[in-house]
Design a protein around this motif. Structure first.
Motif, PDB file in Angstrom:
ATOM      1  N   LEU A   1     -66.095  12.210 -28.142  1.00  0.00           N
ATOM      2  CA  LEU A   1     -64.708  11.879 -28.567  1.00  0.00           C
ATOM      3  C   LEU A   1     -64.652  10.581 -29.254  1.00  0.00           C
ATOM      4  N   GLU A   2     -65.295   9.664 -29.166  1.00  0.00           N
ATOM      5  CA  GLU A   2     -65.459   8.410 -30.062  1.00  0.00           C
ATOM      6  C   GLU A   2     -65.634   8.578 -31.518  1.00  0.00           C
ATOM      7  N   ASP A   3     -66.885   9.601 -31.718  1.00  0.00           N
ATOM      8  CA  ASP A   3     -66.984  10.005 -33.038  1.00  0.00           C
ATOM      9  C   ASP A   3     -66.099  10.511 -33.675  1.00  0.00           C
ATOM     10  N   TRP A   4     -65.477  11.799 -33.041  1.00  0.00           N
ATOM     11  CA  TRP A   4     -64.574  12.455 -33.574  1.00  0.00           C
ATOM     12  C   TRP A   4     -63.311  11.814 -33.746  1.00  0.00           C
TER      13      TRP A   4
ATOM     14  N   SER B   1     -51.409   5.895 -25.981  1.00  0.00           N
ATOM     15  CA  SER B   1     -52.432   4.773 -25.561  1.00  0.00           C
ATOM     16  C   SER B   1     -53.338   4.523 -26.770  1.00  0.00           C
ATOM     17  N   HIS B   2     -53.618   3.344 -26.860  1.00  0.00           N
ATOM     18  CA  HIS B   2     -54.710   3.029 -27.865  1.00  0.00           C
ATOM     19  C   HIS B   2     -56.184   2.572 -27.342  1.00  0.00           C
ATOM     20  N   LEU B   3     -56.011   3.144 -25.920  1.00  0.00           N
ATOM     21  CA  LEU B   3     -57.337   3.062 -25.326  1.00  0.00           C
ATOM     22  C   LEU B   3     -57.909   4.469 -25.357  1.00  0.00           C
ATOM     23  N   LEU B   4     -59.110   4.770 -25.983  1.00  0.00           N
ATOM     24  CA  LEU B   4     -59.685   5.954 -26.266  1.00  0.00           C
ATOM     25  C   LEU B   4     -60.368   6.257 -24.918  1.00  0.00           C
ATOM     26  N   GLY B   5     -61.028   5.443 -24.135  1.00  0.00           N
ATOM     27  CA  GLY B   5     -61.693   5.755 -23.021  1.00  0.00           C
ATOM     28  C   GLY B   5     -60.674   6.376 -21.866  1.00  0.00           C
ATOM     29  N   GLU B   6     -59.627   5.625 -21.869  1.00  0.00           N
ATOM     30  CA  GLU B   6     -58.427   5.949 -20.596  1.00  0.00           C
ATOM     31  C   GLU B   6     -57.971   7.315 -21.013  1.00  0.00           C
ATOM     32  N   VAL B   7     -57.747   7.478 -22.309  1.00  0.00           N
ATOM     33  CA  VAL B   7     -57.087   8.929 -22.713  1.00  0.00           C
ATOM     34  C   VAL B   7     -58.212  10.003 -22.432  1.00  0.00           C
ATOM     35  N   GLY B   8     -59.327   9.577 -22.791  1.00  0.00           N
ATOM     36  CA  GLY B   8     -60.469  10.901 -22.482  1.00  0.00           C
ATOM     37  C   GLY B   8     -60.637  11.016 -21.122  1.00  0.00           C
ATOM     38  N   ALA B   9     -60.331  10.264 -20.186  1.00  0.00           N
ATOM     39  CA  ALA B   9     -60.699  10.330 -18.975  1.00  0.00           C
ATOM     40  C   ALA B   9     -59.567  10.830 -18.040  1.00  0.00           C
TER      41      ALA B   9
ATOM     42  N   VAL C   1     -45.179  14.959 -38.070  1.00  0.00           N
ATOM     43  CA  VAL C   1     -45.702  15.064 -36.886  1.00  0.00           C
ATOM     44  C   VAL C   1     -45.391  16.311 -36.073  1.00  0.00           C
ATOM     45  N   SER C   2     -46.319  17.206 -35.707  1.00  0.00           N
ATOM     46  CA  SER C   2     -45.991  18.296 -35.101  1.00  0.00           C
ATOM     47  C   SER C   2     -47.238  18.370 -33.842  1.00  0.00           C
ATOM     48  N   PHE C   3     -46.796  18.583 -32.561  1.00  0.00           N
ATOM     49  CA  PHE C   3     -47.635  19.079 -31.641  1.00  0.00           C
ATOM     50  C   PHE C   3     -46.949  19.827 -30.221  1.00  0.00           C
ATOM     51  N   THR C   4     -47.422  20.377 -29.087  1.00  0.00           N
ATOM     52  CA  THR C   4     -46.948  20.687 -28.057  1.00  0.00           C
ATOM     53  C   THR C   4     -47.467  20.293 -26.909  1.00  0.00           C
ATOM     54  N   CYS C   5     -46.851  20.284 -25.897  1.00  0.00           N
ATOM     55  CA  CYS C   5     -47.383  19.817 -24.474  1.00  0.00           C
ATOM     56  C   CYS C   5     -46.998  20.697 -23.552  1.00  0.00           C
ATOM     57  N   ALA C   6     -48.018  21.531 -23.075  1.00  0.00           N
ATOM     58  CA  ALA C   6     -47.673  22.707 -21.975  1.00  0.00           C
ATOM     59  C   ALA C   6     -47.592  22.323 -20.604  1.00  0.00           C
ATOM     60  N   PRO C   7     -46.593  22.875 -19.888  1.00  0.00           N
ATOM     61  CA  PRO C   7     -46.850  22.489 -18.423  1.00  0.00           C
ATOM     62  C   PRO C   7     -48.118  22.504 -17.839  1.00  0.00           C
ATOM     63  N   GLY C   8     -48.394  21.648 -16.779  1.00  0.00           N
ATOM     64  CA  GLY C   8     -49.730  21.557 -15.980  1.00  0.00           C
ATOM     65  C   GLY C   8     -50.733  21.029 -16.854  1.00  0.00           C
ATOM     66  N   THR C   9     -50.493  20.099 -17.866  1.00  0.00           N
ATOM     67  CA  THR C   9     -51.308  19.417 -18.419  1.00  0.00           C
ATOM     68  C   THR C   9     -50.960  17.914 -18.840  1.00  0.00           C
ATOM     69  N   VAL C  10     -51.955  17.221 -19.268  1.00  0.00           N
ATOM     70  CA  VAL C  10     -51.631  15.818 -19.637  1.00  0.00           C
ATOM     71  C   VAL C  10     -52.061  15.923 -21.044  1.00  0.00           C
ATOM     72  N   THR C  11     -51.304  15.410 -21.946  1.00  0.00           N
ATOM     73  CA  THR C  11     -51.523  15.191 -23.494  1.00  0.00           C
ATOM     74  C   THR C  11     -51.526  13.596 -23.877  1.00  0.00           C
ATOM     75  N   GLY C  12     -52.669  13.171 -24.394  1.00  0.00           N
ATOM     76  CA  GLY C  12     -52.690  11.843 -24.730  1.00  0.00           C
ATOM     77  C   GLY C  12     -52.391  11.702 -26.420  1.00  0.00           C
ATOM     78  N   LEU C  13     -51.290  10.745 -26.641  1.00  0.00           N
ATOM     79  CA  LEU C  13     -51.176  10.523 -28.019  1.00  0.00           C
ATOM     80  C   LEU C  13     -51.857   9.171 -28.277  1.00  0.00           C
ATOM     81  N   LEU C  14     -53.130   9.356 -29.180  1.00  0.00           N
ATOM     82  CA  LEU C  14     -53.735   8.350 -29.112  1.00  0.00           C
ATOM     83  C   LEU C  14     -53.856   7.859 -30.946  1.00  0.00           C
TER      84      LEU C  14
END
Length: 239
Positions: free
Chosen positions: A221-224, A184-192, A20-33
């Motif tokens: 987002l759901e279809d993606w 989160s496992h909640l797609l809608g919440e992460v998207g919001a 697993v690889s990813f980055t999270c930048a300052p000033g952002t919210v990243t959702g691990l879904l």
């Protein structure tokens, strides 16, 4: 900045997290879904030094968590709000941690007010609802005034008003230059709430990108997400 690079965890013949690889930048919210069992929690635990990776690295500001001086002042974490001592009051819970961090005891009441629990300061943790324990867990994570938040399923047990409150708090934290990583496992919440999403399935990253860009595509987002998880539907949650 959070930097996860080729992180892998094996338990004998089972691969819980695979490259697993990813980055999270300052000033952002990243959702691990991802659905339950995707490897999200194990990834967060490796980032926080609670699980030793088989290979790969996870750092905050270029430094592994266990090498950060006073890590709770840099990274605020909530992995399991139910793990807080059930016999202590909300205020006692935060004051104990404040003492360990060499902070004035008054920060406990400030944190309780910030999460809307001032009226429950004397209530014992074991008598709190799940949603109230989630709020107390967030207060605990914020106590050291960290620049990074790492949260595992933070909206569990929250009613729609609580979910809206959580989104506002996380957006405010990021707007102030903070870095937020939440699972989160909640797609809608992460998207919001998220700026970026990292989708996982069976221990692997199966896709990532800016939420606004992914949501603007055909099917949104759901279809993606469904296209990358082989039909694993993840629930909504935005309210």
């Amino acid at each position: 900045m959070i930097d996860v690079n080729d992180l892998t965890k094996r338990y004998r013949d089972t691969v819980a997290v695979d490259g697993v690889s990813f980055t999270c930048a300052p000033g952002t919210v990243t959702g691990l879904l991802g659905p339950n069992g995707a490897g999200k929690s194990t990834t967060l635990r490796m980032l926080l030094g609670l699980v030793h990776p088989t290979s790969g690295t996870a750092t905050v500001g270029g430094v592994p968590y266990d090498r950060i001086g006073s890590p709770a002042r840099v990274v605020g974490a909530m992995l399991d709000a139910s793990a807080l001592h059930p016999g202590r009051t909300c205020r006692e819970t935060l004051r104990v941690t404040a003492g360990l961090l060499d902070l004035p005891s008054g920060v406990a009441d400030t944190a309780l007010e910030r999460v809307g629990l001032s009226g429950a300061a004397r209530r014992r943790v074991g008598r709190l609802s799940l949603g109230m324990r989630q709020r107390l867990g967030i207060a605990h994570a914020l106590l050291g005034d960290p620049s990074v938040l790492v949260l595992d399923e933070p909206v569990n047990g929250l009613d729609p008003d609580g979910m809206r409150w959580m989104r506002g708090l996380l957006r405010e934290f990021a707007s102030g230059g903070g870095t937020v990583l939440l699972s989160s496992h909640l797609l809608g919440e992460v998207g919001a709430v998220a700026d970026r999403v990292v989708a996982m399935r069976e221990g692997r990253v199966v896709g990532c990108g800016p939420v606004a860009e992914l949501a603007s595509g055909a099917g949104g987002l759901e279809d993606w997400f469904l296209a990358r998880t082989g039909g694993h539907v993840v629930g909504g949650g935005a309210a």
